[in-house]
Design an enzyme around this catalytic site. Structure first.
Site, mmCIF file in Angstrom:
data_model
loop_
_atom_site.group_PDB
_atom_site.id
_atom_site.type_symbol
_atom_site.label_atom_id
_atom_site.label_comp_id
_atom_site.label_asym_id
_atom_site.label_seq_id
_atom_site.Cartn_x
_atom_site.Cartn_y
_atom_site.Cartn_z
ATOM 1 N N GLY A 12 0.822 -1.207 0.000
ATOM 2 C CA GLY A 12 0.000 0.000 0.000
ATOM 3 C C GLY A 12 0.857 1.258 0.000
ATOM 4 N N ASP A 14 6.269 -5.092 9.020
ATOM 5 C CA ASP A 14 4.883 -5.270 8.553
ATOM 6 C C ASP A 14 4.411 -6.662 8.927
ATOM 7 O OD1 ASP A 14 2.447 -5.259 6.978
ATOM 8 O OD2 ASP A 14 3.373 -3.757 5.681
ATOM 9 N N VAL A 38 2.125 -5.233 14.973
ATOM 10 C CA VAL A 38 2.393 -3.990 15.711
ATOM 11 C C VAL A 38 1.609 -3.917 17.026
ATOM 12 C CG1 VAL A 38 0.610 -2.513 14.655
ATOM 13 C CG2 VAL A 38 2.808 -1.504 15.310
ATOM 14 N N ASN A 73 2.879 3.989 10.465
ATOM 15 C CA ASN A 73 1.942 3.915 9.330
ATOM 16 C C ASN A 73 1.016 2.693 9.383
ATOM 17 O OD1 ASN A 73 1.156 4.329 6.340
ATOM 18 N ND2 ASN A 73 2.146 2.317 6.294
ATOM 19 N N SER A 113 -5.397 10.744 9.342
ATOM 20 C CA SER A 113 -6.230 10.723 8.136
ATOM 21 C C SER A 113 -7.115 11.957 8.157
ATOM 22 C CB SER A 113 -7.102 9.461 8.151
ATOM 23 O OG SER A 113 -8.184 9.609 7.254
ATOM 24 N N TYR A 148 -12.478 3.202 12.637
ATOM 25 C CA TYR A 148 -11.280 3.719 11.961
ATOM 26 C C TYR A 148 -11.089 5.220 12.226
ATOM 27 C CZ TYR A 148 -8.225 5.251 8.191
ATOM 28 O OH TYR A 148 -7.203 5.836 7.482
ATOM 29 N N LYS A 190 -7.987 7.220 14.134
ATOM 30 C CA LYS A 190 -7.134 8.215 13.483
ATOM 31 C C LYS A 190 -7.210 9.571 14.200
ATOM 32 C CE LYS A 190 -5.148 5.595 10.689
ATOM 33 N NZ LYS A 190 -3.679 5.476 10.636
HETATM 34 N N1 LIG Z 1 -5.295 5.095 1.406
HETATM 35 C C1 LIG Z 1 -5.924 6.116 1.936
HETATM 36 O O1 LIG Z 1 -6.833 6.696 1.335
HETATM 37 C C2 LIG Z 1 -5.532 6.637 3.297
HETATM 38 C C3 LIG Z 1 -6.031 7.882 3.695
HETATM 39 C C4 LIG Z 1 -5.674 8.380 4.947
HETATM 40 C C5 LIG Z 1 -4.839 7.642 5.765
HETATM 41 N N2 LIG Z 1 -4.376 6.435 5.347
HETATM 42 C C6 LIG Z 1 -3.495 5.721 6.265
HETATM 43 O O2 LIG Z 1 -2.311 5.376 5.569
HETATM 44 C C7 LIG Z 1 -1.822 4.132 6.081
HETATM 45 C C8 LIG Z 1 -1.632 3.147 4.939
HETATM 46 O O3 LIG Z 1 -2.870 2.938 4.267
HETATM 47 P P1 LIG Z 1 -3.001 2.054 2.924
HETATM 48 O O4 LIG Z 1 -3.947 2.751 2.037
HETATM 49 O O5 LIG Z 1 -1.663 1.704 2.402
HETATM 50 O O6 LIG Z 1 -3.796 0.766 3.431
HETATM 51 P P2 LIG Z 1 -3.293 -0.643 3.984
HETATM 52 O O7 LIG Z 1 -4.482 -1.221 4.666
HETATM 53 O O8 LIG Z 1 -2.672 -1.456 2.924
HETATM 54 O O9 LIG Z 1 -2.151 -0.249 4.989
HETATM 55 C C9 LIG Z 1 -1.952 -0.841 6.175
HETATM 56 C C10 LIG Z 1 -0.553 -1.375 6.319
HETATM 57 O O10 LIG Z 1 -0.420 -1.789 7.678
HETATM 58 C C11 LIG Z 1 -0.081 -3.172 7.715
HETATM 59 N N3 LIG Z 1 -0.683 -3.780 8.886
HETATM 60 C C12 LIG Z 1 -2.002 -4.010 9.117
HETATM 61 N N4 LIG Z 1 -2.171 -4.592 10.326
HETATM 62 C C13 LIG Z 1 -0.925 -4.738 10.854
HETATM 63 C C14 LIG Z 1 -0.449 -5.285 12.078
HETATM 64 N N5 LIG Z 1 -1.276 -5.796 13.004
HETATM 65 N N6 LIG Z 1 0.884 -5.246 12.327
HETATM 66 C C15 LIG Z 1 1.747 -4.738 11.399
HETATM 67 N N7 LIG Z 1 1.345 -4.212 10.222
HETATM 68 C C16 LIG Z 1 0.023 -4.213 9.961
HETATM 69 C C17 LIG Z 1 -0.612 -3.749 6.396
HETATM 70 O O11 LIG Z 1 0.005 -4.972 6.059
HETATM 71 C C18 LIG Z 1 -0.304 -2.615 5.443
HETATM 72 O O12 LIG Z 1 1.041 -2.654 5.031
HETATM 73 C C19 LIG Z 1 -2.794 3.693 7.158
HETATM 74 O O13 LIG Z 1 -2.354 4.164 8.417
HETATM 75 C C20 LIG Z 1 -4.069 4.413 6.763
HETATM 76 O O14 LIG Z 1 -4.909 4.605 7.871
HETATM 77 C C21 LIG Z 1 -4.706 5.908 4.146
#
Ligand SMILES: NC(=O)c1ccc[n+]([C@@H]2O[C@H](COP(=O)([O-])OP(=O)(O)OC[C@H]3O[C@@H](n4cnc5c(N)ncnc54)[C@H](O)[C@@H]3O)[C@@H](O)[C@H]2O)c1
Length: 254
Positions: free
Chosen positions: A17, A37, A64, A90, A145, A158, A162
């Site tokens: 991601g 991760d 985490v 993250n 977020s 969620y 955040k």
């Molecule tokens: N994509 C968006 O629109 C958006 C917007 C605002 C904020 N965010 C934030 O950005 C970050 C990344 O979002 P994304 O879009 O890549 O989605 P995503 O769900 O792929 O990202 C989550 C990441 O955290 C890891 N993860 C999940 N649970 C875990 C655990 N228990 N231990 C370790 N790692 C774990 C996942 O494997 C992944 O790499 C997140 O914090 C999300 O809240 C995303």
């Protein structure tokens, strides 16, 4: 010369991601990246090492929300590199969450979201801060977020988690700032990460509404976050603490 030459950075959730793009973007600026991760980041670490040199990235599998896992990862990074300059909090449960009315959210799911999205960043800080305090310098970037400012329907777990990141940053900035550690929040708007594109059914409807609410009328891409992330990770932001930098095309003004 990179803007982050010599810095050792842990990126939680750094294997896929947006986190994957963070890991690559930080390495492109000269950082050494520990990709921590729950999914396997070995392939990405290998790619970064091929591009930038042996030892420039390492993948560590962990949950985490587990203090045992967090201690192991932080200990391994210290043993391997002897320092941690930057922590990017993250990792979160996000793209895997299904839109749900608040009264239909299972208590177990609520607790799990809080364990990963709030306790996780706390555990990282708990175990990384001592090394930064000893060094007298560090940067912590909590990923929040734009949803925490605006609210969005059907994601109360969620959005609450955040919102917690914004308060967490402000509290930490007070406690850790006097010890040389700068703590800030990066708050992305909707970003078309590969996780979002793969998992969200209603993305097309959401996308139009999100773009209409923006000052800059286009999709947000993971690469749009790199400038802000590098700024908050590097020396250029050494007099910035407790702030939220919203990177969302101008939907949210903080
Ligand atoms: N994509 C968006 O629109 C958006 C917007 C605002 C904020 N965010 C934030 O950005 C970050 C990344 O979002 P994304 O879009 O890549 O989605 P995503 O769900 O792929 O990202 C989550 C990441 O955290 C890891 N993860 C999940 N649970 C875990 C655990 N228990 N231990 C370790 N790692 C774990 C996942 O494997 C992944 O790499 C997140 O914090 C999300 O809240 C995303």
């Amino acid at each position: 010369m990179g803007r982050l030459d010599g810095r050792v950075i842990i990126v939680t959730g750094g294997a896929k991601g947006i986190g994957k793009v963070y890991s690559e973007g930080l390495a492109n600026e000269g950082a050494t990246v520990a990709i921590a991760d729950i999914v396997d980041g070995a392939g990405l670490a290998e790619e970064i090492c091929v591009a930038h040199g042996a030892g420039r990235a390492v993948a560590m599998a962990f949950d985490v929300s587990s203090e045992t896992d967090v201690k192991r990862v932080v200990g391994d990074v210290m043993k391997r590199y002897g320092r941690i300059d930057v922590l990017v909090n993250n990792a979160a449960m996000f793209s895997t969450l299904q839109p749900t009315e608040p009264w239909d959210i299972d208590v177990e799911l609520w607790d799990r979201v809080m364990a990963v999205n709030v306790r996780g960043p706390f555990l990282m800080v708990k175990h990384v801060a001592p090394a930064m305090i000893k060094a007298g310098y560090g940067k912590i970037i909590n990923i929040a977020s734009g949803t925490a400012y605006r609210g969005i329907p059907h994601m109360a777990h969620y959005v609450t988690s955040k919102g917690a990141m914004i308060g967490f940053t402000r509290a930490l900035a007070r406690d850790l700032g006097p010890r040389g550690i700068r703590v800030n929040t990066l708050a992305p708007g909707l970003i078309m990460s590969d996780s979002i594109l793969a998992n969200t059914e209603h993305i097309e409807e959401m996308r139009d509404a999100v773009i209409a609410a923006r000052s800059i009328k286009r999709d947000g891409l993971p690469e749009d976050l790199i400038g802000a992330l590098v700024f908050l990770s590097g020396a250029e932001s050494d007099f910035v603490a407790g702030q939220t930098l919203a990177v969302c095309g101008g939907t949210t003004t903080t």
